[in-house]
Design a protein around this motif. Structure first.
Motif, short mmCIF file in Angstrom:
data_model
loop_
_atom_site.label_atom_id
_atom_site.label_comp_id
_atom_site.label_asym_id
_atom_site.label_seq_id
_atom_site.Cartn_x
_atom_site.Cartn_y
_atom_site.Cartn_z
N THR A 15 0.81 -1.22 0.00
CA THR A 15 0.00 0.00 0.00
C THR A 15 0.84 1.27 0.00
OG1 THR A 15 -0.21 -0.10 2.41
CG2 THR A 15 -1.94 -1.15 1.11
N GLN A 20 -1.54 2.31 -3.65
CA GLN A 20 -2.70 3.18 -3.43
C GLN A 20 -3.25 3.69 -4.75
OE1 GLN A 20 -2.23 6.28 -0.45
NE2 GLN A 20 -0.79 5.02 0.71
N GLY A 21 -2.37 4.04 -5.68
CA GLY A 21 -2.83 4.54 -6.98
C GLY A 21 -3.59 3.49 -7.76
N GLN A 24 -6.99 2.96 -6.22
CA GLN A 24 -7.91 4.06 -6.56
C GLN A 24 -8.48 3.87 -7.96
OE1 GLN A 24 -6.41 8.04 -5.86
NE2 GLN A 24 -7.65 8.86 -7.54
N SER A 49 -6.03 7.46 3.14
CA SER A 49 -5.37 8.32 2.16
C SER A 49 -6.13 8.32 0.83
CB SER A 49 -3.93 7.86 1.93
OG SER A 49 -3.16 8.00 3.11
N ILE A 50 -6.59 7.14 0.41
CA ILE A 50 -7.36 7.04 -0.84
C ILE A 50 -8.67 7.81 -0.72
CG2 ILE A 50 -8.58 5.44 -2.37
CD1 ILE A 50 -6.39 3.36 -1.65
N ARG A 53 -8.03 11.38 -1.18
CA ARG A 53 -7.82 11.72 -2.59
C ARG A 53 -9.16 11.85 -3.32
NH1 ARG A 53 -3.75 7.52 -2.80
NH2 ARG A 53 -1.67 8.41 -2.52
N CYS A 72 -16.03 4.76 -1.42
CA CYS A 72 -15.50 4.57 -0.06
C CYS A 72 -16.18 3.39 0.62
CB CYS A 72 -15.68 5.84 0.76
SG CYS A 72 -14.59 7.20 0.24
N LEU A 75 -14.39 0.14 -0.26
CA LEU A 75 -12.97 0.06 0.08
C LEU A 75 -12.79 -0.46 1.50
CD1 LEU A 75 -10.00 0.77 -0.66
CD2 LEU A 75 -10.44 3.06 0.28
#
Length: 520
Positions: A15, A20-21, A24, A49-50, A53, A72, A75
């Motif tokens: 992660t 993370q990218g 996303q 963090s995601i 963003r 969200c 996730l």
């Protein structure tokens, strides 16, 4: 096998920034996403963090608030690897260590269903080797995203030696469904982008080591004459000198120390000194604070204003620089043609007889004393705002001043550099073409995917094979032969496909010029 179902679960292992990218991207595409990291608490932090963003995307108006809330809700963070058992695709993005990756996937094989697609985001390790420890390596692929993954469109879909076609197709179609632009690549060192792009950095560093020009001048010529978005010195400062040098060294070692991929001693010293670029505040240039903007940048070497000649004589064909003839006339300079037999490499003759010609890979000062000034290749001479010139050691200052004035009359700033083989843009482009041709010949990827990858992955103004066709295979091959004559270490020896196309007149991008692909 087609793209995985949009409602299915995608798991991301690791992660950091890339993990993370990628998470996303999958999340916004409608998947449920589970994050796993071996470090306690890191997956939960990544999920927050995601979400932050996504909040910023809502603030910018690029994502609807309801879509953000739904994303969200899909996730979650997994505490244990076993929590990933329902995933239909697992993408690993941990550190670049072969043993660690093999260990992760061996453990995953005992958790996920046999139908689950497994993928590594490695940029430098062989996909075949990562899959080597698996019971079912046929479902294993490489998915090489580019950083930042949510913004950059390119994804290299890499087939390992044992990868089954249905797995590659599923990965390709899934990435396309996520709104990315996939290209297929065989499992060869560097895949497409990291293999073909090496000369963009290496030629600049060699010019610097040879004291032909300083970083600011090289960067300016590459941008303003070559049409590239960034120069190699500023780009490696952005990437990180340690990261860029590690990729170069990995590719070089994977090709058994082939001189075409040799690392730079100058960059090695930069890394050893801790000057890693923007992230440390100092690299080739100085930056204001961590990740800060560039401080006052050294100016490129630029000649003062000079007067152009009233007339010049055109001798022979200027080849890729032929459009200069019309530009010179349009600038009000009289152009007449020589009645002497045409030269193989044409030139513009100044009033005192000094020869002004496009670099052909040799130095301006060749075996015999020649009053010669060489100029660089441009992507588009009409759009270029800077040109590099290199005079031989017997050129008089007044002759150089006339040459400078001529290009200034065409709307270009002029950087006079030391006499060096191939100048700056020409040697860089020729080597990009050569490595792209070699990748095509070895079946790493199709011509369209190679060009697409280099345009989208590193923002080149033109695909290298397309560029090679415009220059012609013969011109590039002859140019590299000239470079090889000056530097006979094998680095500039033209590739077999390039020489074959030069000899037969076949276009570089013609499929018939290539044998069966080397598909992992």
């Amino acid at each position: 096998m087609t793209a995985i179902d949009p409602g299915s679960t995608v798991a991301v292992v690791g992660t950091g920034t890339m993990g993370q990218g990628i998470a996303q991207v999958a999340l916004v595409a409608g998947h449920s996403v589970r994050l796993y990291d071996a470090a306690p608490g890191r997956a939960e932090h990544a999920a927050r963090s995601i979400a932050a963003r996504l909040d910023r995307l809502v603030g910018k108006g690029t994502l609807d608030a309801a879509e953000r809330d739904a994303a969200c809700g899909r996730l979650s963070a997994a505490e244990k690897l076993v929590d990933l058992e329902g995933a239909e695709l697992v993408v690993e993005a941990i550190l670049e260590d072969l043993g660690a990756k093999q260990q992760v996937f061996s453990a995953l094989e005992t958790v996920v269903a046999d139908s689950c697609l497994l993928a590594t985001n490695t940029s430098s390790l062989p996909v075949t080797a990562v899959a080597g420890a698996l019971r079912r390596p046929g479902r294993f692929v490489g998915l090489h995203f580019f950083n930042p993954a949510p913004l950059l469109p390119l994804v290299e879909v890499v087939s390992g030696h044992a990868t089954e076609e249905r797995a590659v197709t599923a990965a390709y179609e899934t990435v396309a469904a996520w709104g990315k632009i996939p290209v297929r690549a065989a499992d060869m060192p560097g895949f497409i982008v990291n293999r073909v792009a090496r000369p963009f950095y290496a030629e600049a560093f060699r010019l610097y080591q040879d004291r032909a020009a300083d970083p600011a001048t090289i960067d300016a010529v590459v941008r303003e004459c070559g049409g590239f978005r960034m120069g190699p010195f500023e780009l490696t400062d952005l990437i990180g000198q340690d990261v860029n040098e590690a990729v170069t060294r990995s590719v070089w070692q994977s090709f058994f120390h082939d001189p075409k991929f040799a690392p730079s001693l100058a960059q090695r010293r930069l890394v050893e000194s801790g000057r890693l670029g923007r992230k440390t505040g100092r690299g080739w240039y100085v930056y204001e604070g961590k990740e800060g903007a560039a401080a006052e940048r050294p100016l490129p070497r630029t000649a003062p204003p000079e007067s152009p000649p009233a007339e010049v004589v055109l001798s022979g064909d200027l080849g890729p620089a032929e459009e200069l003839t019309g530009m010179i006339r349009e600038a009000g300079i009289k152009v007449s043609s020589s009645h002497e037999p045409s030269e193989r490499h044409g030139a513009v003759l100044l009033p005192d007889g000094t020869r002004l010609g496009l670099t052909g890979g040799r130095m301006a000062a060749q075996e015999a004393p020649v009053r010669q000034i060489l100029f660089d290749l441009a992507l588009d001479y009409r759009a270029a705002t800077r040109i590099a010139l290199a005079p031989s050691n017997v050129v008089e200052p007044r002759s150089l001043a006339m040459a400078v004035g001529l290009f200034q009359a065409l709307g270009m700033q002029v950087s006079v550099i030391e006499d060096t083989p191939g100048l700056i843009v020409a040697r860089t482009v020729a080597m990009l073409v050569d490595l792209a041709a070699n990748a095509l010949a070895q079946g790493v990827a199709s011509q369209s995917d190679i060009d697409k990858a280099m345009r989208l992955g590193v923002g080149y103004p033109m695909g290298p094979l397309e560029w090679g066709e415009r220059l012609t295979a013969r011109w590039v091959s002859d140019f590299l032969r000239g470079m090889h004559g000056e530097c006979p270490d094998g680095r500039y020896a033209p590739s077999l496909l390039l020489r074959r196309c030069a000899a037969t007149g076949r276009p570089l991008r013609h499929r018939a010029a290539v044998g069966q692909p080397f598909v992992g």
